[in-house]
Write a protein that holds these residues in place. Structure first.
Motif, PDB file in Angstrom:
ATOM      1  N   ASP A   1     -11.690   7.670  -3.383  1.00  0.00           N
ATOM      2  CA  ASP A   1     -12.142   6.627  -2.540  1.00  0.00           C
ATOM      3  C   ASP A   1     -11.182   6.387  -1.312  1.00  0.00           C
ATOM      4  O   ASP A   1     -10.551   5.224  -1.109  1.00  0.00           O
ATOM      5  N   GLU A   2     -11.248   7.340  -0.358  1.00  0.00           N
ATOM      6  CA  GLU A   2     -10.566   7.107   0.799  1.00  0.00           C
ATOM      7  C   GLU A   2     -10.508   5.791   1.750  1.00  0.00           C
ATOM      8  O   GLU A   2      -9.662   5.426   2.067  1.00  0.00           O
ATOM      9  N   PRO A   3     -11.888   5.541   2.049  1.00  0.00           N
ATOM     10  CA  PRO A   3     -11.866   4.235   2.774  1.00  0.00           C
ATOM     11  C   PRO A   3     -11.087   3.051   2.120  1.00  0.00           C
ATOM     12  O   PRO A   3     -10.304   2.302   2.762  1.00  0.00           O
ATOM     13  N   GLU A   4     -11.142   2.914   0.763  1.00  0.00           N
ATOM     14  CA  GLU A   4     -10.373   1.998   0.122  1.00  0.00           C
ATOM     15  C   GLU A   4      -8.851   2.049   0.110  1.00  0.00           C
ATOM     16  O   GLU A   4      -8.133   1.186   0.338  1.00  0.00           O
ATOM     17  N   PHE A   5      -8.775   3.434  -0.046  1.00  0.00           N
ATOM     18  CA  PHE A   5      -6.895   3.754   0.176  1.00  0.00           C
ATOM     19  C   PHE A   5      -6.597   3.391   1.545  1.00  0.00           C
ATOM     20  O   PHE A   5      -5.511   2.844   1.710  1.00  0.00           O
ATOM     21  N   VAL A   6      -7.402   3.708   2.708  1.00  0.00           N
ATOM     22  CA  VAL A   6      -6.988   3.350   4.090  1.00  0.00           C
ATOM     23  C   VAL A   6      -6.911   1.848   4.214  1.00  0.00           C
ATOM     24  O   VAL A   6      -5.785   1.318   4.586  1.00  0.00           O
ATOM     25  N   VAL A   7      -7.852   0.990   3.591  1.00  0.00           N
ATOM     26  CA  VAL A   7      -7.725  -0.298   3.859  1.00  0.00           C
ATOM     27  C   VAL A   7      -6.446  -0.764   2.851  1.00  0.00           C
ATOM     28  O   VAL A   7      -5.668  -1.582   3.501  1.00  0.00           O
ATOM     29  N   ASN A   8      -6.079  -0.354   1.795  1.00  0.00           N
ATOM     30  CA  ASN A   8      -5.043  -0.883   1.054  1.00  0.00           C
ATOM     31  C   ASN A   8      -3.671  -0.510   1.709  1.00  0.00           C
ATOM     32  O   ASN A   8      -2.707  -1.075   1.701  1.00  0.00           O
ATOM     33  N   LEU A   9      -3.550   0.929   2.431  1.00  0.00           N
ATOM     34  CA  LEU A   9      -2.578   1.338   2.933  1.00  0.00           C
ATOM     35  C   LEU A   9      -2.223   0.469   4.259  1.00  0.00           C
ATOM     36  O   LEU A   9      -0.990  -0.071   4.525  1.00  0.00           O
TER      37      LEU A   9
ATOM     38  N   SER B   1       8.332   1.452   1.553  1.00  0.00           N
ATOM     39  CA  SER B   1       8.474   2.473   0.774  1.00  0.00           C
ATOM     40  C   SER B   1       7.810   2.259  -0.932  1.00  0.00           C
ATOM     41  O   SER B   1       7.232   3.355  -1.248  1.00  0.00           O
ATOM     42  N   LEU B   2       8.199   1.010  -1.270  1.00  0.00           N
ATOM     43  CA  LEU B   2       7.994   0.820  -2.778  1.00  0.00           C
ATOM     44  C   LEU B   2       6.290   0.513  -2.589  1.00  0.00           C
ATOM     45  O   LEU B   2       5.504   1.290  -3.556  1.00  0.00           O
ATOM     46  N   GLY B   3       5.540   0.027  -1.661  1.00  0.00           N
ATOM     47  CA  GLY B   3       4.139  -0.333  -1.736  1.00  0.00           C
ATOM     48  C   GLY B   3       3.591   0.936  -1.594  1.00  0.00           C
ATOM     49  O   GLY B   3       2.432   1.187  -2.089  1.00  0.00           O
TER      50      GLY B   3
ATOM     51  N   LYS C   1       3.721   2.966  -4.768  1.00  0.00           N
ATOM     52  CA  LYS C   1       2.747   2.482  -5.765  1.00  0.00           C
ATOM     53  C   LYS C   1       1.181   2.958  -5.570  1.00  0.00           C
ATOM     54  O   LYS C   1       0.475   3.031  -6.464  1.00  0.00           O
ATOM     55  N   LEU C   2       0.742   2.713  -4.397  1.00  0.00           N
ATOM     56  CA  LEU C   2      -0.534   2.995  -3.764  1.00  0.00           C
ATOM     57  C   LEU C   2      -0.786   4.651  -4.148  1.00  0.00           C
ATOM     58  O   LEU C   2      -1.860   4.688  -4.620  1.00  0.00           O
ATOM     59  N   LEU C   3       0.076   5.568  -3.822  1.00  0.00           N
ATOM     60  CA  LEU C   3      -0.019   7.092  -4.035  1.00  0.00           C
ATOM     61  C   LEU C   3      -0.088   7.142  -5.600  1.00  0.00           C
ATOM     62  O   LEU C   3      -0.886   8.061  -5.852  1.00  0.00           O
TER      63      LEU C   3
END
Length: 123
Positions: free
Chosen positions: A70-78, A100-102, A105-107
């Motif tokens: 879910d690339e759009p969701e990933f970009v929003v979270n990033l 770095s930590l955030g 975790k997201l990755l």
């Protein structure tokens, strides 16, 4: 491999054929042209040397970023991680640590680490 006569008539009727990829097989030929065995064919002596490639195994760790579902969701979270790091009024060092930590975790959530063993040929 034979370039000299192998028969008492002066012809080369005896052959040694080899096939080697990457020159792994080396062949050295010696013809006994003094014919010490008394045959109409000269004795042909061959020495074969075979060298093997050295293989090493190495474990690699990587992420398949192209497989993020879910690339759009990933970009929003990033973007959210970046925004929070800037808005919190933290020191530069603390902001970098939080970023770095955030992002790690997201990755881990969207593109977990994958471990693979690969072979490496040392020539």
């Amino acid at each position: 491999h034979i370039f000299d006569p192998t028969h008492i008539s002066g012809s080369s009727i005896d052959h040694i054929l080899t096939f080697s990829m990457n020159a792994q097989l080396q062949c050295t030929v010696k013809i006994d042209d003094e014919n010490t065995l008394g045959s109409d064919h000269y004795p042909v002596y061959c020495n074969f040397e075979l060298s093997f490639e050295k293989k090493f195994f190495k474990e690699i760790v990587y992420r398949k970023l192209k497989d993020v579902k879910d690339e759009p969701e990933f970009v929003v979270n990033l973007n959210s991680i970046f925004t929070h790091c800037l808005e919190d009024g933290l020191s530069f060092q603390d902001s970098v640590s939080k970023l770095s930590l955030g992002t790690t975790k997201l990755l881990d959530e969207y593109a977990p680490l994958t471990t693979k063993t690969v072979s490496i040929v040392n020539e």
